[in-house]
Design a protein around this motif. Structure first.
Motif, PDB file in Angstrom:
ATOM      1  N   ALA A  79       0.836  -1.211   0.000  1.00  0.00           N
ATOM      2  CA  ALA A  79       0.000   0.000   0.000  1.00  0.00           C
ATOM      3  C   ALA A  79       0.867   1.256   0.000  1.00  0.00           C
ATOM      4  O   ALA A  79       0.592   2.218  -0.736  1.00  0.00           O
ATOM      5  N   LEU A  80       1.928   1.257   0.799  1.00  0.00           N
ATOM      6  CA  LEU A  80       2.829   2.407   0.820  1.00  0.00           C
ATOM      7  C   LEU A  80       3.511   2.587  -0.533  1.00  0.00           C
ATOM      8  O   LEU A  80       3.753   3.715  -0.968  1.00  0.00           O
ATOM      9  N   ALA A  81       3.807   1.480  -1.209  1.00  0.00           N
ATOM     10  CA  ALA A  81       4.442   1.563  -2.531  1.00  0.00           C
ATOM     11  C   ALA A  81       3.497   2.164  -3.561  1.00  0.00           C
ATOM     12  O   ALA A  81       3.890   3.017  -4.366  1.00  0.00           O
ATOM     13  N   VAL A  82       2.241   1.729  -3.544  1.00  0.00           N
ATOM     14  CA  VAL A  82       1.262   2.281  -4.489  1.00  0.00           C
ATOM     15  C   VAL A  82       1.117   3.787  -4.253  1.00  0.00           C
ATOM     16  O   VAL A  82       1.194   4.596  -5.185  1.00  0.00           O
ATOM     17  N   TYR A  83       0.915   4.179  -3.004  1.00  0.00           N
ATOM     18  CA  TYR A  83       0.747   5.590  -2.664  1.00  0.00           C
ATOM     19  C   TYR A  83       2.015   6.382  -3.000  1.00  0.00           C
ATOM     20  O   TYR A  83       1.953   7.449  -3.624  1.00  0.00           O
ATOM     21  N   GLY A  84       3.173   5.844  -2.602  1.00  0.00           N
ATOM     22  CA  GLY A  84       4.430   6.542  -2.831  1.00  0.00           C
ATOM     23  C   GLY A  84       4.759   6.710  -4.299  1.00  0.00           C
ATOM     24  O   GLY A  84       5.209   7.776  -4.723  1.00  0.00           O
ATOM     25  N   ARG A  85       4.536   5.676  -5.096  1.00  0.00           N
ATOM     26  CA  ARG A  85       4.807   5.782  -6.536  1.00  0.00           C
ATOM     27  C   ARG A  85       3.905   6.824  -7.189  1.00  0.00           C
ATOM     28  O   ARG A  85       4.339   7.582  -8.048  1.00  0.00           O
ATOM     29  N   ARG A  86       2.643   6.872  -6.767  1.00  0.00           N
ATOM     30  CA  ARG A  86       1.722   7.869  -7.313  1.00  0.00           C
ATOM     31  C   ARG A  86       2.205   9.280  -6.981  1.00  0.00           C
ATOM     32  O   ARG A  86       2.216  10.166  -7.841  1.00  0.00           O
ATOM     33  N   ARG A  87       2.622   9.493  -5.739  1.00  0.00           N
ATOM     34  CA  ARG A  87       3.111  10.812  -5.332  1.00  0.00           C
ATOM     35  C   ARG A  87       4.396  11.181  -6.080  1.00  0.00           C
ATOM     36  O   ARG A  87       4.583  12.324  -6.474  1.00  0.00           O
ATOM     37  N   LEU A  88       5.287  10.206  -6.277  1.00  0.00           N
ATOM     38  CA  LEU A  88       6.530  10.486  -6.996  1.00  0.00           C
ATOM     39  C   LEU A  88       6.273  10.801  -8.468  1.00  0.00           C
ATOM     40  O   LEU A  88       6.944  11.661  -9.048  1.00  0.00           O
ATOM     41  N   ARG A  89       5.298  10.127  -9.080  1.00  0.00           N
ATOM     42  CA  ARG A  89       4.945  10.456 -10.470  1.00  0.00           C
ATOM     43  C   ARG A  89       4.450  11.894 -10.579  1.00  0.00           C
ATOM     44  O   ARG A  89       4.815  12.613 -11.504  1.00  0.00           O
ATOM     45  N   ARG A  90       3.611  12.297  -9.637  1.00  0.00           N
ATOM     46  CA  ARG A  90       3.124  13.686  -9.631  1.00  0.00           C
ATOM     47  C   ARG A  90       4.290  14.664  -9.467  1.00  0.00           C
ATOM     48  O   ARG A  90       4.359  15.678 -10.145  1.00  0.00           O
ATOM     49  N   LEU A  91       5.202  14.326  -8.584  1.00  0.00           N
ATOM     50  CA  LEU A  91       6.355  15.186  -8.343  1.00  0.00           C
ATOM     51  C   LEU A  91       7.218  15.288  -9.600  1.00  0.00           C
ATOM     52  O   LEU A  91       7.679  16.366  -9.969  1.00  0.00           O
ATOM     53  N   ASP A  92       7.423  14.170 -10.294  1.00  0.00           N
ATOM     54  CA  ASP A  92       8.224  14.174 -11.514  1.00  0.00           C
ATOM     55  C   ASP A  92       7.575  14.975 -12.635  1.00  0.00           C
ATOM     56  O   ASP A  92       8.250  15.426 -13.555  1.00  0.00           O
ATOM     57  N   ARG A  93       6.253  15.133 -12.550  1.00  0.00           N
ATOM     58  CA  ARG A  93       5.550  15.964 -13.536  1.00  0.00           C
ATOM     59  C   ARG A  93       5.563  17.440 -13.150  1.00  0.00           C
ATOM     60  O   ARG A  93       4.962  18.264 -13.821  1.00  0.00           O
ATOM     61  N   GLY A  94       6.218  17.774 -12.053  1.00  0.00           N
ATOM     62  CA  GLY A  94       6.348  19.167 -11.652  1.00  0.00           C
ATOM     63  C   GLY A  94       5.506  19.602 -10.491  1.00  0.00           C
ATOM     64  O   GLY A  94       5.623  20.737 -10.027  1.00  0.00           O
ATOM     65  N   ALA A  95       4.636  18.735  -9.983  1.00  0.00           N
ATOM     66  CA  ALA A  95       3.795  19.106  -8.835  1.00  0.00           C
ATOM     67  C   ALA A  95       4.591  18.947  -7.542  1.00  0.00           C
ATOM     68  O   ALA A  95       5.663  18.362  -7.513  1.00  0.00           O
ATOM     69  N   ARG A  96       4.038  19.459  -6.466  1.00  0.00           N
ATOM     70  CA  ARG A  96       4.617  19.226  -5.146  1.00  0.00           C
ATOM     71  C   ARG A  96       3.768  18.198  -4.488  1.00  0.00           C
ATOM     72  O   ARG A  96       3.872  17.550  -3.648  1.00  0.00           O
TER      73      ARG A  96
END
Length: 195
Positions: free
Chosen positions: A178-195
């Motif tokens: 669950a932490l991996a799913v959540y963390g990967r989603r947040r990192l993808r957003r960050l890589d697209r320029g979001a915080r």
């Protein structure tokens, strides 16, 4: 046959969670030598209502303490987090646990004002300026997010990033997928320029 299939799927999911956490623990590091000089171990806080550090923050403090390598030079523990879920800052709760719960008597600094991971990293930067090595500790995907923020906000400090000891095989194994799913989603957003 059905039990074997279910067990196989469950095993695959748990191993995937392990792999994602292991892999995250090696990403977005700098090029600082892993030995010699001073180090700062930054422990990112987790929403905590108090009056004592919650299970996640206690684990993060333990991971921060095991990440220290004081025999290689001066070592400082930096705990981060403001009052996000209760009246006492997470940093204060984690500092109390490090001192009273784990017997830590070394250099300890607090960053008690931040409410987000971005603010953790922005606010803690002055406490890292003189460290030769910087370790950011949390669950590995969250620590990777912290390292990504340091690369974005303070690239000169990010060059000093080295791996902490926040990944251990089997630790939090049931939560890792669950932490991996959540963390990967947040990192993808960050890589697209979001915080």
């Amino acid at each position: 046959m059905r039990r074997a299939w279910v067990a196989g799927v469950l095993g695959a999911v748990l191993l995937w969670g392990e792999y994602e956490h292991w892999r995250a623990s090696y990403r977005r590091l700098g090029d600082a030598p892993t030995a010699g000089g001073s180090e700062a171990v930054v422990v990112l806080g987790y929403r905590d209502a108090g009056p004592r550090a919650n299970a996640m923050n206690r684990w993060r403090v333990r991971a921060g303490l095991r990440s220290r390598r004081p025999g290689l030079g001066p070592s400082r523990l930096v705990v981060c987090g403001g009052s996000t879920a209760g009246p006492v800052p997470e940093a204060t709760l984690m500092a109390r646990y490090a001192r009273a719960g784990r017997g830590y008597d070394g250099d300890l600094r607090l960053e008690p004002d931040s409410r987000t991971t971005w603010e953790n990293i922005r606010n803690v930067a002055p406490l890292l300026a003189d460290a030769d090595r910087i370790k950011i500790v949390s669950h590995p995907l969250h620590a990777e997010k912290g390292r990504a923020y340091l690369h974005r906000a303070h690239p000169e400090l990010a060059r000093r990033l080295v791996r902490g000891a926040d990944y251990r095989f089997g630790e939090w194994i049931l939560l890792k997928p669950a932490l991996a799913v959540y963390g990967r989603r947040r990192l993808r957003r960050l890589d697209r320029g979001a915080r």
